[in-house]
Design a protein around this motif. Structure first.
Motif, PDB file in Angstrom:
ATOM      1  N   ARG A 170       0.835  -1.204   0.000  1.00  0.00           N
ATOM      2  CA  ARG A 170       0.000   0.000   0.000  1.00  0.00           C
ATOM      3  C   ARG A 170       0.872   1.257   0.000  1.00  0.00           C
ATOM      4  NH1 ARG A 170      -2.550  -1.122   4.203  1.00  0.00           N
ATOM      5  NH2 ARG A 170      -4.319  -2.206   3.217  1.00  0.00           N
ATOM      6  N   GLU A 171       1.916   1.273   0.803  1.00  0.00           N
ATOM      7  CA  GLU A 171       2.796   2.443   0.866  1.00  0.00           C
ATOM      8  C   GLU A 171       3.540   2.645  -0.454  1.00  0.00           C
ATOM      9  OE1 GLU A 171       6.210   4.867   1.248  1.00  0.00           O
ATOM     10  OE2 GLU A 171       6.326   2.691   0.926  1.00  0.00           O
ATOM     11  N   TRP A 172       4.019   1.555  -1.060  1.00  0.00           N
ATOM     12  CA  TRP A 172       4.791   1.685  -2.301  1.00  0.00           C
ATOM     13  C   TRP A 172       3.923   2.217  -3.431  1.00  0.00           C
ATOM     14  CZ3 TRP A 172       5.324   0.684  -7.376  1.00  0.00           C
ATOM     15  CH2 TRP A 172       6.603   0.762  -7.940  1.00  0.00           C
ATOM     16  N   PHE A 173       2.767   1.622  -3.619  1.00  0.00           N
ATOM     17  CA  PHE A 173       1.914   2.047  -4.733  1.00  0.00           C
ATOM     18  C   PHE A 173       1.390   3.466  -4.537  1.00  0.00           C
ATOM     19  CE2 PHE A 173       1.456  -2.592  -5.624  1.00  0.00           C
ATOM     20  CZ  PHE A 173       1.885  -2.556  -6.932  1.00  0.00           C
ATOM     21  N   GLU A 174       1.052   3.830  -3.308  1.00  0.00           N
ATOM     22  CA  GLU A 174       0.573   5.178  -3.059  1.00  0.00           C
ATOM     23  C   GLU A 174       1.677   6.200  -3.340  1.00  0.00           C
ATOM     24  OE1 GLU A 174      -1.456   8.534  -2.149  1.00  0.00           O
ATOM     25  OE2 GLU A 174      -2.279   6.531  -2.469  1.00  0.00           O
ATOM     26  N   ARG A 175       2.870   5.930  -2.893  1.00  0.00           N
ATOM     27  CA  ARG A 175       3.956   6.882  -3.065  1.00  0.00           C
ATOM     28  C   ARG A 175       4.402   6.997  -4.515  1.00  0.00           C
ATOM     29  NH1 ARG A 175       8.076   9.680  -0.982  1.00  0.00           N
ATOM     30  NH2 ARG A 175      10.133   9.505  -1.954  1.00  0.00           N
ATOM     31  N   THR A 177       2.905   5.563  -7.494  1.00  0.00           N
ATOM     32  CA  THR A 177       1.952   5.571  -8.604  1.00  0.00           C
ATOM     33  C   THR A 177       0.680   6.355  -8.298  1.00  0.00           C
ATOM     34  OG1 THR A 177       0.825   3.550  -7.903  1.00  0.00           O
ATOM     35  CG2 THR A 177       2.755   3.286  -9.325  1.00  0.00           C
ATOM     36  N   GLY A 178       0.400   6.582  -7.014  1.00  0.00           N
ATOM     37  CA  GLY A 178      -0.874   7.206  -6.663  1.00  0.00           C
ATOM     38  C   GLY A 178      -2.042   6.237  -6.674  1.00  0.00           C
ATOM     39  N   TRP A 179      -1.758   4.932  -6.867  1.00  0.00           N
ATOM     40  CA  TRP A 179      -2.819   3.928  -6.841  1.00  0.00           C
ATOM     41  C   TRP A 179      -3.066   3.502  -5.400  1.00  0.00           C
ATOM     42  CZ3 TRP A 179       0.056   0.564 -10.978  1.00  0.00           C
ATOM     43  CH2 TRP A 179      -0.073   1.181 -12.234  1.00  0.00           C
ATOM     44  N   SER A 180      -4.308   3.474  -4.984  1.00  0.00           N
ATOM     45  CA  SER A 180      -4.625   3.021  -3.631  1.00  0.00           C
ATOM     46  C   SER A 180      -4.862   1.513  -3.640  1.00  0.00           C
ATOM     47  CB  SER A 180      -5.854   3.751  -3.091  1.00  0.00           C
ATOM     48  OG  SER A 180      -6.995   3.472  -3.889  1.00  0.00           O
ATOM     49  N   LEU A 181      -4.507   0.881  -2.540  1.00  0.00           N
ATOM     50  CA  LEU A 181      -4.701  -0.561  -2.381  1.00  0.00           C
ATOM     51  C   LEU A 181      -5.644  -0.788  -1.210  1.00  0.00           C
ATOM     52  CD1 LEU A 181      -4.028  -3.545  -2.964  1.00  0.00           C
ATOM     53  CD2 LEU A 181      -2.033  -3.289  -1.450  1.00  0.00           C
ATOM     54  N   VAL A 182      -6.754  -1.466  -1.484  1.00  0.00           N
ATOM     55  CA  VAL A 182      -7.752  -1.769  -0.460  1.00  0.00           C
ATOM     56  C   VAL A 182      -7.806  -3.283  -0.296  1.00  0.00           C
ATOM     57  CG1 VAL A 182     -10.158  -1.551   0.233  1.00  0.00           C
ATOM     58  CG2 VAL A 182      -9.075   0.290  -1.068  1.00  0.00           C
ATOM     59  N   VAL A 183      -7.570  -3.744   0.924  1.00  0.00           N
ATOM     60  CA  VAL A 183      -7.553  -5.181   1.196  1.00  0.00           C
ATOM     61  C   VAL A 183      -8.480  -5.464   2.369  1.00  0.00           C
ATOM     62  CG1 VAL A 183      -6.129  -7.184   1.779  1.00  0.00           C
ATOM     63  CG2 VAL A 183      -5.149  -5.318   0.429  1.00  0.00           C
ATOM     64  N   ASP A 184      -9.384  -6.425   2.188  1.00  0.00           N
ATOM     65  CA  ASP A 184     -10.207  -6.891   3.301  1.00  0.00           C
ATOM     66  C   ASP A 184     -10.228  -8.415   3.278  1.00  0.00           C
ATOM     67  OD1 ASP A 184     -12.078  -7.688   1.360  1.00  0.00           O
ATOM     68  OD2 ASP A 184     -13.215  -5.834   1.530  1.00  0.00           O
ATOM     69  N   ALA A 185     -11.118  -9.002   4.024  1.00  0.00           N
ATOM     70  CA  ALA A 185     -11.124 -10.464   4.143  1.00  0.00           C
ATOM     71  C   ALA A 185     -11.553 -11.159   2.859  1.00  0.00           C
ATOM     72  CB  ALA A 185     -12.041 -10.883   5.293  1.00  0.00           C
ATOM     73  N   ASP A 186     -12.225 -10.441   1.959  1.00  0.00           N
ATOM     74  CA  ASP A 186     -12.777 -11.070   0.763  1.00  0.00           C
ATOM     75  C   ASP A 186     -12.009 -10.762  -0.518  1.00  0.00           C
ATOM     76  OD1 ASP A 186     -14.944 -12.201   2.187  1.00  0.00           O
ATOM     77  OD2 ASP A 186     -15.959 -10.260   2.154  1.00  0.00           O
ATOM     78  N   ALA A 187     -11.384  -9.592  -0.588  1.00  0.00           N
ATOM     79  CA  ALA A 187     -10.778  -9.174  -1.855  1.00  0.00           C
ATOM     80  C   ALA A 187      -9.646  -8.182  -1.614  1.00  0.00           C
ATOM     81  CB  ALA A 187     -11.840  -8.547  -2.766  1.00  0.00           C
ATOM     82  N   ALA A 188      -8.765  -8.101  -2.600  1.00  0.00           N
ATOM     83  CA  ALA A 188      -7.714  -7.074  -2.641  1.00  0.00           C
ATOM     84  C   ALA A 188      -7.896  -6.321  -3.952  1.00  0.00           C
ATOM     85  CB  ALA A 188      -6.327  -7.709  -2.569  1.00  0.00           C
ATOM     86  N   ARG A 189      -8.003  -5.008  -3.860  1.00  0.00           N
ATOM     87  CA  ARG A 189      -8.272  -4.188  -5.039  1.00  0.00           C
ATOM     88  C   ARG A 189      -7.214  -3.102  -5.167  1.00  0.00           C
ATOM     89  NH1 ARG A 189      -9.066  -2.656  -9.972  1.00  0.00           N
ATOM     90  NH2 ARG A 189     -10.931  -1.438 -10.467  1.00  0.00           N
ATOM     91  N   LEU A 190      -6.399  -3.196  -6.223  1.00  0.00           N
ATOM     92  CA  LEU A 190      -5.460  -2.130  -6.560  1.00  0.00           C
ATOM     93  C   LEU A 190      -6.184  -1.206  -7.529  1.00  0.00           C
ATOM     94  CD1 LEU A 190      -2.588  -0.955  -6.366  1.00  0.00           C
ATOM     95  CD2 LEU A 190      -1.988  -2.364  -8.348  1.00  0.00           C
ATOM     96  N   ARG A 191      -6.480  -0.005  -7.078  1.00  0.00           N
ATOM     97  CA  ARG A 191      -7.283   0.916  -7.881  1.00  0.00           C
ATOM     98  C   ARG A 191      -6.377   1.655  -8.852  1.00  0.00           C
ATOM     99  NH1 ARG A 191     -11.350   2.918  -3.034  1.00  0.00           N
ATOM    100  NH2 ARG A 191     -12.772   1.136  -3.181  1.00  0.00           N
ATOM    101  N   LYS A 192      -6.152   1.005  -9.973  1.00  0.00           N
ATOM    102  CA  LYS A 192      -5.239   1.526 -10.989  1.00  0.00           C
ATOM    103  C   LYS A 192      -5.938   2.531 -11.891  1.00  0.00           C
ATOM    104  CE  LYS A 192      -2.407  -1.465 -12.953  1.00  0.00           C
ATOM    105  NZ  LYS A 192      -2.917  -1.089 -14.265  1.00  0.00           N
ATOM    106  N   THR A 193      -5.208   3.558 -12.225  1.00  0.00           N
ATOM    107  CA  THR A 193      -5.618   4.459 -13.304  1.00  0.00           C
ATOM    108  C   THR A 193      -4.487   4.487 -14.313  1.00  0.00           C
ATOM    109  OG1 THR A 193      -4.728   6.347 -12.062  1.00  0.00           O
ATOM    110  CG2 THR A 193      -7.080   5.912 -11.875  1.00  0.00           C
TER     111      THR A 193
END
Length: 427
Positions: free
Chosen positions: A51-56, A58-74
């Motif tokens: 999460r820290e690497w992608f945010e710093r 690329t600006g992509w946020s990473l959301v992870v919960d018990a069901d899914a991991a979503r890298l919000r790419k643009t």
């Protein structure tokens, strides 16, 4: 001398982070259940660092919960049309405008709906929403009475099944298309909620035109300081190095090119450290080469008739210095059919199929940044030169010393042959 345990653990942690990062780049939406369950567990274990690497960078946020991991790419380039959504079946046909509209209407209906929905009920809701006056004014109309319209909705549903938004409970889409039955699905609401990858909510956007709205949806915060401007440049260039087959210098603004010239080593080293991609720097641009050749949705060379035609047309275009008209490419395919048709499928040898063969080949070459469409036809890009065929050299097949072998192009490994590959299949 034995390796200290701490070093072994650090190496294993770095390897796990690399696997997790590559999994996210290949599949920005990973589910806890299904074929990518192991990759999901790795991502969840390394979520904080990723999460820290992608945010710093690329600006992509990473959301992870018990069901899914979503890298919000643009994407780095919002106007790139070469990687459309594709039908989740053997044909992998690209989505048409109508299918994109149906996809948006279906997502809106699912967001308002219950935990389960039948395909017939979803179709009814789509028809009602399509009657919106603004959609009608745009020339969009759906009744889903015709078979081709039902096929389009079935293609949308199969894509949502592949993404994990829907889970089939009973029935199938073919029965709905033929009018002989229906299908029932569970709606995975958490996955559905994570699909939209924008920095701003669509309801907050005031821009009117499509391109203006798209830019506003993904725009960074106000760049009112040098630090913020440099951060935006770093993120944009890193996104393009990760996503684009080749980052050509002539596609950059003056500010982007100046920043890349100064920070090229830093940017490529950070990407290589996390992902294992290897930078190939040439006079025309940079490609991040994947030694494992699995971070791609478009392959070349590829087996089969279409792969052979694409490779032969790539060789033909590589020998040209300027654009080649579509008719000339069709004529070339007819010539190639006479020469190589014995290796092609029967359908590809039929008269009149050269247009489709050319279109599929050009679509692949443009997706790989090996060629570009122009008003005058199709023009080669510099990376296409790797597919040019040089003069045949007959050599002694006997023993060679190491120096001769190293000097022989036929024995020189070129890891860049995988450079012209998109980094991620989904955006």
């Amino acid at each position: 001398m034995s390796t200290p345990l701490a070093e072994v653990l650090d190496g294993q942690r770095a390897a796990d982070q690399r696997k997790a990062a590559r999994a996210l780049l290949a599949h920005p939406l990973l589910l806890a259940r299904g074929p990518h369950a192991d990759a999901f567990r790795l991502v969840r274990q390394n979520a904080s660092e990723l999460r820290e690497w992608f945010e710093r960078n690329t600006g992509w946020s990473l959301v992870v919960d018990a069901d899914a991991a979503r890298l919000r790419k643009t994407p780095g380039v919002l106007t790139d049309p070469t990687h459309p959504a594709r039908e989740a079946n053997r044909t992998a046909a690209p989505f048409t405008r109508r299918r994109y509209v149906l996809l948006c209407l279906a997502l809106a209906a699912l967001e308002r709906g219950e935990a389960q929905i039948a395909l017939g009920r979803l179709a009814e809701q789509v028809v009602l929403d399509a009657a919106d006056p603004q959609l009608v004014a745009a020339g969009i109309a759906f009744t889903l009475d015709r078979r081709d319209e039902r096929l389009d909705l079935a293609a949308v549903v199969r894509l949502l099944l592949a993404l994990g938004v829907l889970r089939r409970v009973a029935g199938d889409e073919d029965a709905y298309v033929s009018g002989a039955g229906d299908a029932l699905y569970d709606v995975e609401r958490r996955v559905l909620a994570g699909l939209l990858a924008t920095r701003h909510g669509p309801s907050l956007i005031q821009a009117g035109g499509f391109e203006e709205r798209l830019a506003a949806l993904t725009a960074e915060t106000a760049l009112d300081s040098d630090e913020l401007r440099f951060r935006a440049l770093r993120r944009s260039l890193t996104r393009r190095l990760l996503d684009d087959p080749v980052l050509y210098y002539d596609t950059l603004t003056d500010a982007e090119l100046a920043y890349l010239t100064r920070q090229r080593g830093f940017l490529t080293a950070r990407i290589a450290e996390l992902t294992g991609l290897v930078p190939e720097v040439r006079a025309e641009g940079i490609a991040m080469v994947d030694p494992d050749d699995d971070l791609t949705d478009v392959r070349m060379p590829e087996q089969g008739t279409h792969g052979h035609v694409t490779l032969l047309l790539a060789e033909y275009l590589a020998a040209r210095r300027g654009p080649v008209g579509t008719e000339e490419l069709r004529r070339r395919v007819r010539e190639l059919a006479a020469e190589h048709g014995g290796f092609w499928s029967k359908a590809a040898r039929e008269p009149g199929t050269e247009g489709e063969l050319v279109e599929q080949a050009v679509a692949k070459l443009t997706a790989l940044s090996l060629a570009v469409r122009t008003p005058d036809g199709v023009a080669p890009r510099p990376a296409l030169a790797r597919y040019a065929v040089g003069e045949t050299v007959v050599r002694d097949t006997g023993r060679k010393d190491a120096a001769d072998k190293a000097a022989d192009p036929a024995h020189t490994e070129d890891p860049a042959k995988t450079a012209a590959q998109p980094r991620t299949p989904q955006r």
